[in-house]
Design an enzyme around this catalytic site. Sequence first.
Site, PDB file in Angstrom:
ATOM      1  N   ASP A 230       0.865  -1.181   0.000  1.00 10.57           N
ATOM      2  CA  ASP A 230       0.000   0.000   0.000  1.00 10.57           C
ATOM      3  C   ASP A 230       0.900   1.228   0.000  1.00 10.57           C
ATOM      4  OD1 ASP A 230      -2.253  -1.579   0.146  1.00 10.57           O
ATOM      5  OD2 ASP A 230      -2.389  -1.474   2.319  1.00 10.57           O
ATOM      6  N   ASP A 389     -13.664  -4.486  -1.810  1.00  6.80           N
ATOM      7  CA  ASP A 389     -13.553  -4.221  -0.374  1.00  6.80           C
ATOM      8  C   ASP A 389     -14.914  -4.443   0.285  1.00  6.80           C
ATOM      9  OD1 ASP A 389     -10.820  -3.406  -0.330  1.00  6.80           O
ATOM     10  OD2 ASP A 389     -11.405  -1.485  -1.189  1.00  6.80           O
TER      11      ASP A 389
END
Length: 534
Positions: A230, A389
């Site tokens: 990330d 997600d």
Amino acid sequence: MISLLDYGAGNVRSLRNAIHALGFELTEIERPEDILKAERLIFPGVGAFGAAMERLHRLGYVEPLKEYLAADRPFLAICVGLQTLFEGSEESPGVPGLGVIPGQIRRFAGQGLSVPHMGWNSVRLERPSSLFAQYADEKFYFVHSYHAVPSAENADWQLAITDYGQPFLSAVQRGAVAAVQFHPEKSGAAGLALLRHFLAADEAAGSSIAVPRAADEQTRFAKRIVACLDVRANDQGDLVVTKGDQYDVREKSGDRDVRNLGKPVELAARYFDEGADEVTFLNITAFRDFPLADQPMLEVLKLASERVFVPLTIGGGIRAFTDADGRHYSALDVAHAYFRSGADKVSIGSDAVAAVEDYLARGGVKDGSTAIEQIAAVYGNQAVVISIDPRRVYVDSPEATRHAVVETATPGPNGERYCWFQCTVKGGREGRDVDVVELARACEALGAGEILLNSIDRDGTGAGFDLELIGQVRAAVGIPVIASSGAGCVEHFAEVFAATGVEAALAAGIFHRREVPIQAVKSYLRDQGIEIRS
């Protein structure tokens, strides 16, 4: 003179970097006449068959390329490059190939296969070749939905076979002309060795030439371990690798700065050295402006592709934009910039949810307007990953919701025995009235080639993957699924592969902090009888 036929499709930067890393110099094919000047010609193929042939015709490359091949001059084609040597492909009906090798390219089908065939597989040599003088027993990286079928008509071309539901041609060679279905530039040491043998005209491998395998020996397909980074800007403006708890990436105390776990390029190179099968960059900086102005992230890709010779995926900002000057850029333009900077796949997140909402509102009719459709049409389904997600929403009974539910072993706060998985956008901050099965199936129909399945509930917990979520999605789609969120120990990886059958498992924080080394994961999986790449 080694020449690269770059016709403008996909990621050829990695191939250039691999060749340079091996100590060779390249010239570029810029005009049709350059093809016949080449001494050794490399034809990389990325994307769809029809798009590749259209570009070759538009650039005037078809006839000189046929002349070069007819003269039996040194030639290596890769992936779709191999497929274009055949007469045609089911991927693009009515579009003729170069017609050098008899036969049609067929789509993988049946036998419960996930398509695309995406990952690491071994090859079975039909005869000796200096191309495979080393590492013939190693695995190579494949990513394709269509394959060349071995037949009596092309028997004199058959060099290597790979099994994926059915046997297909993973390498062909006749005289000086050769082609491979896998990507050597993405196949680590094994792929670099093959490239070296071609580039050095290594016909003197002698006793090191690999011995063909037994005809009845099946090749083996490996589960993938993916390292995820990330990436975002910290408060000082530097790009850092970070990791959050339930998506909160700031430190819990002090100045609450963005948690810094390392520099993106250095960490990606470390994971390549440690045996990661893929590396994924997720740019989690919120795009308030135009993503192609995000030069630091493009530079990360360029630098990483010089040191990382396994597949690279990039996510973040893959959607249409209009810049401050009013100039419009399509999602395809954005994806193209990422591919040319070193990415092999692009990951689409929140924009995929919006695309699916529109698609469902149209009654499940495709209109070519979505980023998924546009990118897949040019670069192939395998280039498009959907990052989902989801979070749990508990209900008392299946009748309490229209969404696809599971009976859960972890009841809700009020003892609810059922839940559905709600898709979210904006980094999990906003839920939508779309469940994970709806989204995954719609994205597959629109042309996506892979699902990256996260879990807001498990992210950063170390409690293990959400097997109920992953099992539901794995059963719903026919494309590969990467399990993500919740890994905390080596046992969790074996558990998710055994329980759900997914093709890959991803982790971030435990790798960044060296809590669980990648090789420890692979050693444990091997001990459990799960096929992995060494």
